[in-house]
Design an enzyme around this catalytic site. Structure first.
Site, PDB file in Angstrom:
ATOM      1  N   HIS A 368     -17.338  20.290   7.656  1.00  0.00           N
ATOM      2  CA  HIS A 368     -18.193  19.106   7.764  1.00  0.00           C
ATOM      3  C   HIS A 368     -17.744  18.068   6.724  1.00  0.00           C
ATOM      4  O   HIS A 368     -17.657  18.363   5.529  1.00  0.00           O
ATOM      5  CB  HIS A 368     -19.669  19.454   7.581  1.00  0.00           C
ATOM      6  N   GLU A 399     -16.674   8.109   5.102  1.00  0.00           N
ATOM      7  CA  GLU A 399     -16.448   8.857   3.855  1.00  0.00           C
ATOM      8  C   GLU A 399     -15.887   7.953   2.768  1.00  0.00           C
ATOM      9  O   GLU A 399     -16.280   8.032   1.605  1.00  0.00           O
ATOM     10  CB  GLU A 399     -15.510  10.052   4.098  1.00  0.00           C
TER      11      GLU A 399
HETATM   12  O1  X8Z Z   1     -22.981  14.145   7.735  1.00  0.00           O
HETATM   13  C1  X8Z Z   1     -22.537  13.046   8.006  1.00  0.00           C
HETATM   14  C2  X8Z Z   1     -21.283  12.542   7.300  1.00  0.00           C
HETATM   15  C3  X8Z Z   1     -21.165  13.083   5.948  1.00  0.00           C
HETATM   16  S1  X8Z Z   1     -22.324  12.372   4.854  1.00  0.00           S
HETATM   17  C4  X8Z Z   1     -20.081  12.953   8.092  1.00  0.00           C
HETATM   18  N1  X8Z Z   1     -23.121  12.288   8.956  1.00  0.00           N
HETATM   19  C5  X8Z Z   1     -24.280  12.757   9.689  1.00  0.00           C
HETATM   20  C6  X8Z Z   1     -23.946  13.908  10.609  1.00  0.00           C
HETATM   21  O2  X8Z Z   1     -22.755  14.186  10.817  1.00  0.00           O
HETATM   22  O3  X8Z Z   1     -24.863  14.547  11.126  1.00  0.00           O
HETATM   23  C7  X8Z Z   1     -22.709  10.958   9.354  1.00  0.00           C
HETATM   24  C8  X8Z Z   1     -23.625  10.568  10.475  1.00  0.00           C
HETATM   25  C9  X8Z Z   1     -24.737  11.572  10.500  1.00  0.00           C
HETATM   26 ZN    ZN Z   2     -22.042  10.396   4.415  1.00  0.00          ZN
END
Ligand code: X8Z
Ligand code: ZN
Length: 629
Positions: A368, A399
């Site tokens: 992730h 990122e």
């Molecule tokens: O977790 C994230 C990023 C890292 S802070 C990739 N996001 C959320 C997800 O993947 O659920 C970005 C959008 C929502």
């Molecule tokens: Zn993020």
């Protein structure tokens, strides 16, 4: 895993990895933050306490970050153990400092000191109670949950030739999340989608007992900090009373819900045309496995099924990247170049040496995506298993937004080295991503000028963006609605899964493809639950990034529609953005927002303006349909 530092000055934990909470340490130094203990503490004592706390926090940040990075990029029993140990130290330090800070409760402090003290008192987002063994147990659980997710895999054999390479040297037909996500993105076979969707959810039932125990521990920790439960603690991190934040989130949702409702209605109708009445009944919530994403959180992958204007030039970003032979490094270099075009300094050499850009095949990692700031100065890194596609191109910008924010506020005191609120941190890179327009792609040589679609097919671009951004909104909201109800006891462990689906249906209008097994723990199949990262930040970010984009386009003197504005190369926008970013969390977030946008309220009107032409189209398409679920 990561759980992480405390220091919740604007409610977010201080971040090692933006995207995760971070902890700090230090049980060995029980006396490190030692202040005179006379009955009526003085201002001088408060000052010394804060100074000593800052030093101690910086010290643990540095040490813990490296250990957490090792763990996330090489999951083994040893790195798990090391992460659990340093995490426990951090949790103990956080609890100790929160308690010590209470000593100054009756002292009137200057604004800046009061802000730092409040941050300390709020402690961590995952506070351990002050009793022997609690921090250790908490940290072990958090490490175990995080690593269980990172290692998650299941067996499923697809006979679809487009997935044949998943099965090379793979006699047991084991799929990891990246491969399973590819099938969900590309397959249009409902049986296959259902199997893969269910398969991924077999990783999480073993997490449930630990999760429930963790909730007990952090609720006890939160109570000791003076909060009714951990949800109240989280909601208290937004420079306003916790109850007001609940109302604020509801207000923002009610602003954008009409747009989501139209999108839902139209997408369901199009899926119905493709899959028929049995798979997609028109009066039911949509099956969550049909939307091109493992969690049904953003729907860009089903764009071909809903494309508004057919047989016109269109921009297939994935194809452009692949045809131009982009690799992971080139994707990141391109992202960096956007930021430097605005006047930001390039990333340091160590970023390129130390980041993880690709999924290694010789070890387990947490794929992730996350962005890290290991020394609170220059040692910024990202950790991603980059694929060459449009989604990851956007995620790279997301990122990098974290990393550039971290660098912008690096000269702030440690208490303020975080986002103005956690939504800001998630919105920076996404705001840049909104400027990836066809014209921008021409400028960087990815798209031929002759292939730019003309404005008459703007609806296509808007539809693609809506599938990504508008579809996300209710998901961004419901994840922590679930956690809030778990924390306040409204959902007991027996109700965890049913509660999850109650909210999935209520907010997103989605349903599981089949009855879920009794032991299902579907929240655990979404990274941020076992990864223990608060989620409301993403909902806020999906509102804020449009506000930022609009403000940036205004500064740039853009006169066209918001969706065709790109701020690429605009140094004035860069300087104004940097001024907000430099503030970190040193002032309440409304002031940071005002510094850049001129308004001090979060507001959904920019996202509504951006999608206005699409809203008109959707209403027309839906006018004879029965919407809702
Ligand atoms: O977790 C994230 C990023 C890292 S802070 C990739 N996001 C959320 C997800 O993947 O659920 C970005 C959008 C929502
Ligand atoms: Zn993020």
């Amino acid at each position: 895993m990561k759980k992480y530092l405390l220091l919740a000055v604007a409610g977010t934990a201080l971040l090692t990895a933006a995207c995760q909470d971070k902890n700090a340490d230090t049980s060995q130094k029980e006396d490190a933050v030692e202040v005179a203990t006379s009955d009526a503490p003085t201002l001088q004592e408060a000052k010394e306490f804060l100074e000593a706390a800052a030093i101690e926090i910086e010290d643990i940040n540095l040490r813990a970050s490296l250990i957490f990075w090792e763990n996330a990029t090489n999951i083994t029993d040893e790195t798990d153990a090391a992460a659990a140990v340093v995490g426990a130290e951090a949790a103990k330090m956080s609890t100790r400092m929160s308690n010590q800070a209470k000593r100054f409760n009756d002292l009137t402090l200057p604004v800046d000191m009061a802000r730092k003290m409040d941050g300390l008192k709020r402690g961590s987002n995952f506070p351990a109670p002050d009793k022997p063994g609690a921090a250790d147990e908490l940290s072990e659980i958090q490490t175990s949950l995080n690593s269980a997710y990172g290692k998650g895999k299941f067996s499923y054999k697809s006979n679809d030739p487009q997935f044949a390479d998943f099965y090379e040297d793979n006699p047991e037909n084991i799929l990891n999340l990246g491969q399973a996500s590819d099938i969900i993105a590309k397959s249009r076979n409902p049986e296959e989608l259902q199997s893969v969707w269910e398969g991924w959810r077999t990783i999480s039932p073993p997490m449930k007992t630990e999760y429930a125990r963790m909730v007990e521990i952090i609720n006890e920790g939160s109570a000791e900090l003076g909060f009714k439960d951990t949800g109240v603690l989280w909601r208290a991190g937004y420079d306003m009373p916790a109850d007001d934040f609940t109302k604020e989130a509801d207000r923002l949702w009610s602003q954008v819900k009409p747009l989501y409702d139209e999108l839902h209605c139209h997408v369901r109708a199009k899926l119905n045309e493709n899959y028929g009445d049995t798979v997609v009944p028109l009066d039911q919530p949509i099956r969550a496995d049909l939307l091109g994403n493992m969690w049904g959180q953003s729907w860009g992958n089903i764009y071909p099924l809903v494309e508004p204007v057919k047989n016109v030039k269109s921009v297939d970003e994935t194809a452009l990247l692949v045809n131009a032979n982009y690799d992971a490094i080139k994707m990141v270099k391109t992202g960096e170049a956007f930021f430097t075009s605005l006047g930001f300094a390039p990333l340091p050499e160590t970023f390129w040496e130390r980041s993880l850009f690709l999924k290694p095949d010789d070890r387990e990692v947490v794929c992730h995506a996350s962005a890290w700031d290991l020394d609170d100065k220059d040692d910024v890194r990202i950790k991603m298993c980059i694929k060459i596609n449009s989604e990851d191109f956007k995620t790279v910008h997301h990122e990098l937004g974290h990393n550039f924010y971290q660098r912008a506020y690096k000269n702030q005191p440690v208490f303020y080295k975080t986002g103005a609120n956690d939504g800001f941190h998630e919105a920076i890179g996404d705001m840049i991503g909104l400027s990836i327009t066809p014209e921008y792609l021409v400028k960087i040589g990815l798209l031929d000028a002759n292939d730019v679609p003309d404005a008459s097919s703007d609806l296509n671009l808007l539809m693609h963006q809506a599938l990504e951004k508008v579809a996300f909104l209710p998901f961004g909201l419901m994840v922590d609605q679930w956690r809030w109800k778990v924390f306040n006891g409204e959902y007991t462990p027996e109700q965890y899964n049913a509660g999850w689906w109650e909210l999935r249906e209520k907010y997103q209008g989605l349903r599981a493809p089949s009855t879920r097994p009794d032991d299902a723990f579907d929240p655990g199949a979404k990274y941020h639950i076992p990864g223990n990262t608060p989620y409301m930040r993403y909902f806020l970010a999906h509102i804020l990034q449009f506000q930022f984009h609009k403000a940036a386009c205004d500064i740039a003197g853009n006169e066209g529609p918001l969706h065709s504005c790109s701020i690429y190369g605009n140094k004035e926008v860069g300087a104004r953005f940097d001024a907000m970013m430099k503030m970190g969390a040193s002032r309440p977030w409304p002031e940071a927002l005002e510094a850049f946008t001129g308004t001090n309220k979060m507001d959904g009107s920019a996202i509504l303006e951006y999608f206005d032409p699409l809203m008109v189209y959707l209403k027309e398409e839906n006018k004879d349909r029965k919407c809702g679920w």
